[in-house]
Write a protein that holds these residues in place. Sequence first.
Motif, PDB file in Angstrom:
ATOM      1  N   GLU A 148     -32.902 -10.335  11.651  1.00  0.00           N
ATOM      2  CA  GLU A 148     -34.317 -10.119  11.368  1.00  0.00           C
ATOM      3  C   GLU A 148     -34.527 -10.328   9.872  1.00  0.00           C
ATOM      4  OE1 GLU A 148     -36.200  -9.900  13.790  1.00  0.00           O
ATOM      5  OE2 GLU A 148     -34.832  -9.296  15.392  1.00  0.00           O
ATOM      6  N   LEU A 149     -35.347 -11.292   9.522  1.00  0.00           N
ATOM      7  CA  LEU A 149     -35.492 -11.711   8.130  1.00  0.00           C
ATOM      8  C   LEU A 149     -36.041 -10.571   7.273  1.00  0.00           C
ATOM      9  CD1 LEU A 149     -36.967 -15.288   8.693  1.00  0.00           C
ATOM     10  CD2 LEU A 149     -34.586 -14.599   8.405  1.00  0.00           C
ATOM     11  N   SER A 150     -35.570 -10.507   6.024  1.00  0.00           N
ATOM     12  CA  SER A 150     -36.016  -9.464   5.099  1.00  0.00           C
ATOM     13  C   SER A 150     -36.723 -10.070   3.895  1.00  0.00           C
ATOM     14  CB  SER A 150     -34.808  -8.631   4.636  1.00  0.00           C
ATOM     15  OG  SER A 150     -33.854  -9.446   3.967  1.00  0.00           O
ATOM     16  N   LEU A 169     -17.360 -11.888   0.308  1.00  0.00           N
ATOM     17  CA  LEU A 169     -17.512 -11.686   1.745  1.00  0.00           C
ATOM     18  C   LEU A 169     -18.965 -11.944   2.107  1.00  0.00           C
ATOM     19  CD1 LEU A 169     -16.806 -10.765   4.612  1.00  0.00           C
ATOM     20  CD2 LEU A 169     -17.040  -8.389   3.839  1.00  0.00           C
ATOM     21  N   LEU A 170     -19.180 -12.895   2.991  1.00  0.00           N
ATOM     22  CA  LEU A 170     -20.517 -13.241   3.452  1.00  0.00           C
ATOM     23  C   LEU A 170     -20.633 -12.847   4.926  1.00  0.00           C
ATOM     24  CD1 LEU A 170     -23.271 -14.659   3.028  1.00  0.00           C
ATOM     25  CD2 LEU A 170     -22.155 -16.800   3.710  1.00  0.00           C
ATOM     26  N   ILE A 171     -21.614 -11.985   5.239  1.00  0.00           N
ATOM     27  CA  ILE A 171     -21.854 -11.559   6.613  1.00  0.00           C
ATOM     28  C   ILE A 171     -23.109 -12.252   7.120  1.00  0.00           C
ATOM     29  CG2 ILE A 171     -22.317  -9.614   8.135  1.00  0.00           C
ATOM     30  CD1 ILE A 171     -20.854  -7.818   6.162  1.00  0.00           C
ATOM     31  N   LEU A 172     -22.967 -13.028   8.176  1.00  0.00           N
ATOM     32  CA  LEU A 172     -24.077 -13.772   8.760  1.00  0.00           C
ATOM     33  C   LEU A 172     -24.336 -13.236  10.166  1.00  0.00           C
ATOM     34  CD1 LEU A 172     -23.090 -17.409   7.714  1.00  0.00           C
ATOM     35  CD2 LEU A 172     -24.770 -15.913   6.617  1.00  0.00           C
ATOM     36  N   ASP A 173     -25.507 -12.635  10.364  1.00  0.00           N
ATOM     37  CA  ASP A 173     -25.870 -12.050  11.655  1.00  0.00           C
ATOM     38  C   ASP A 173     -26.853 -12.988  12.358  1.00  0.00           C
ATOM     39  OD1 ASP A 173     -26.448 -10.485  13.804  1.00  0.00           O
ATOM     40  OD2 ASP A 173     -27.211  -8.779  12.680  1.00  0.00           O
ATOM     41  N   PHE A 184     -47.988 -13.673  26.361  1.00  0.00           N
ATOM     42  CA  PHE A 184     -47.324 -14.458  25.305  1.00  0.00           C
ATOM     43  C   PHE A 184     -46.155 -13.678  24.731  1.00  0.00           C
ATOM     44  CE2 PHE A 184     -47.343 -15.512  20.609  1.00  0.00           C
ATOM     45  CZ  PHE A 184     -46.542 -16.628  20.757  1.00  0.00           C
ATOM     46  N   VAL A 185     -44.938 -14.170  24.971  1.00  0.00           N
ATOM     47  CA  VAL A 185     -43.726 -13.564  24.419  1.00  0.00           C
ATOM     48  C   VAL A 185     -43.283 -14.417  23.234  1.00  0.00           C
ATOM     49  CG1 VAL A 185     -41.335 -12.912  24.860  1.00  0.00           C
ATOM     50  CG2 VAL A 185     -43.060 -12.627  26.652  1.00  0.00           C
ATOM     51  N   PRO A 186     -43.443 -13.936  21.987  1.00  0.00           N
ATOM     52  CA  PRO A 186     -43.171 -14.754  20.806  1.00  0.00           C
ATOM     53  C   PRO A 186     -41.699 -14.761  20.424  1.00  0.00           C
ATOM     54  CG  PRO A 186     -43.950 -12.619  20.117  1.00  0.00           C
ATOM     55  CD  PRO A 186     -43.947 -12.604  21.626  1.00  0.00           C
ATOM     56  N   SER A 187     -41.318 -15.714  19.580  1.00  0.00           N
ATOM     57  CA  SER A 187     -39.935 -15.789  19.107  1.00  0.00           C
ATOM     58  C   SER A 187     -39.657 -14.717  18.061  1.00  0.00           C
ATOM     59  CB  SER A 187     -39.646 -17.172  18.520  1.00  0.00           C
ATOM     60  OG  SER A 187     -40.495 -17.441  17.420  1.00  0.00           O
ATOM     61  N   ASP A 188     -40.650 -14.400  17.237  1.00  0.00           N
ATOM     62  CA  ASP A 188     -40.496 -13.379  16.195  1.00  0.00           C
ATOM     63  C   ASP A 188     -41.009 -12.063  16.749  1.00  0.00           C
ATOM     64  OD1 ASP A 188     -40.379 -11.826  13.948  1.00  0.00           O
ATOM     65  OD2 ASP A 188     -41.230 -13.334  12.605  1.00  0.00           O
ATOM     66  N   ARG A 189     -40.150 -11.342  17.493  1.00  0.00           N
ATOM     67  CA  ARG A 189     -40.611 -10.166  18.220  1.00  0.00           C
ATOM     68  C   ARG A 189     -41.084  -9.051  17.302  1.00  0.00           C
ATOM     69  NH1 ARG A 189     -35.079 -10.633  19.698  1.00  0.00           N
ATOM     70  NH2 ARG A 189     -33.705  -9.345  18.427  1.00  0.00           N
ATOM     71  N   LYS A 190     -40.444  -8.890  16.143  1.00  0.00           N
ATOM     72  CA  LYS A 190     -40.827  -7.768  15.278  1.00  0.00           C
ATOM     73  C   LYS A 190     -42.162  -8.028  14.584  1.00  0.00           C
ATOM     74  CE  LYS A 190     -36.534  -5.340  14.361  1.00  0.00           C
ATOM     75  NZ  LYS A 190     -35.647  -4.764  13.354  1.00  0.00           N
ATOM     76  N   ARG A 191     -42.440  -9.290  14.277  1.00  0.00           N
ATOM     77  CA  ARG A 191     -43.664  -9.608  13.554  1.00  0.00           C
ATOM     78  C   ARG A 191     -44.872  -9.644  14.483  1.00  0.00           C
ATOM     79  NH1 ARG A 191     -44.338 -14.869   9.571  1.00  0.00           N
ATOM     80  NH2 ARG A 191     -46.368 -14.316   8.686  1.00  0.00           N
TER      81      ARG A 191
END
Length: 490
Positions: free
Chosen positions: A78-80, A152-156, A323-330
């Motif tokens: 989830e983008l910050s 260390l790079l963490i990619l979720d 309508f089910v969007p791709s960006d669920r939180k937004r």
Amino acid sequence: MTSYGDILVAQGLFKSYGGVRALDGVGMPLRGGEVHALVGENGAGKSTLVRILSGTLAADEGVVRLAKDTRIATVSQELSLFSDLTVRENLFPYRPPRRFGLLDRGAMDRAARPVLAELGLDVDLNTEVGELPLADQQLTEIARALLRRPRLLILDEPTSALPAAAVDRLEGVLRTLTGRGIAVLYVTHFLEEVMRLAQRVTVLRDGRVALAGAHREDVDVPELVSAMLGGRPEQPVRRARTVVDLPPPVVLSGVSVPGRLADVTFTVRAGEVVGVAGLQGAGHLTALEVVCGRTAVSSGRGDIGGRGLPHSLRDAVRAGVAFVPSDRKRYGLMVDRAVWENTTSVSWLGLGRGGIAPSRTELVRRTAELTERLRLRGGPHDVVARLSGGNQQKVVFAKWLATEPKIVVLDDPTRGVDVGVRAEMHRIVGELAAGGAAVLIASTDLAELTEVCDRVLVFVRGRITEEVHGARLTDHALAVAMQQGASAAG
């Protein structure tokens, strides 16, 4: 391969939330110069583990040891980003370079441009991030992490919103980073990416390690799936759909949107699942927006649910559109509210079903029925923010199922969910079509379109160039149609 040693070692990690154990004795090493994939179902404990390793959450028990001078950067699913700030401001949110006490934009640009170029991200640094496509926003977040020069790079779920070309670029960047001795923890649901990218893979199931740091060469995708689920996932069953002999709920005829759609015509009949596919900016997502009333047309006509073209999402909902969007939180959720408040927000507050003041007990009862149908891990009173990503997406589905829609529009409905939740989502899509709904779906995962759709419309530069169906409906055929159509248009 050069050995760089362990950058991080976790041992015996335990974490509980309200009596529910999220991690149960989890441990893993992360070595420099390696991509270590972390996979598992939603709710398996991946997010909790990532938060502990990145230092944003304390474990109840266990230890995490870091090599000296280890800097950790994390890119969350989830983008910050700050949507109202520029790309430049988002790349340097903390302690930006200064000159004589003032922001040194020149130094910022000199530092940023090589990283953006490495990612293949060609954007104006003065552009507000909110104006960028979702894929470019995700690449911007990755660029911000790389500018911290982490060990260390963490990619979720870093590729969940990226088109194929951007995924290829990211994979090249990861090879470069590991060549410099950086350790990468790669959290993903795309098992094919694991087999391409990772040197090792760890699988979590129900908060425990089901497969510990296996070498990629020693496992295959079926073995990973079995470790994740403890067995084989439920496979969607293809069936001969019964298309209802009624006026089609979705009709677009000669529809144009300046710079986005040009003379687009298609129908979706009741009981049918129709996919739309295209490269970034091809117009397929704009077609969904037209159906949902989120984008106005300059010419052409249409009929959505027997009411003409909607002028707003509210109009579309009244016409029976979900309508089910791709960006669920937004766009899809009130994350700080309870599950029952989310699932009834459209059917009650938007459509007034249940009267002016239905009892809370009745709303909770309806929610319980929906969550049971969707096999949601969580109760009606649980706060949505505390649910896993896959269960949050189920809440979005539940909200729209409560409206008993005639038309269901899905934009990347399984983005960032695991194979088990994905199969359940596909089951629900089949049930909706079997119940007579017209389903229109876009997905960045072409295999998803081949699994659930009766036919797929391929868009290139705002036009439908091909319809793929029957035995030809494979992800390979879709990819070829999209790429060849773009080459021909170019």
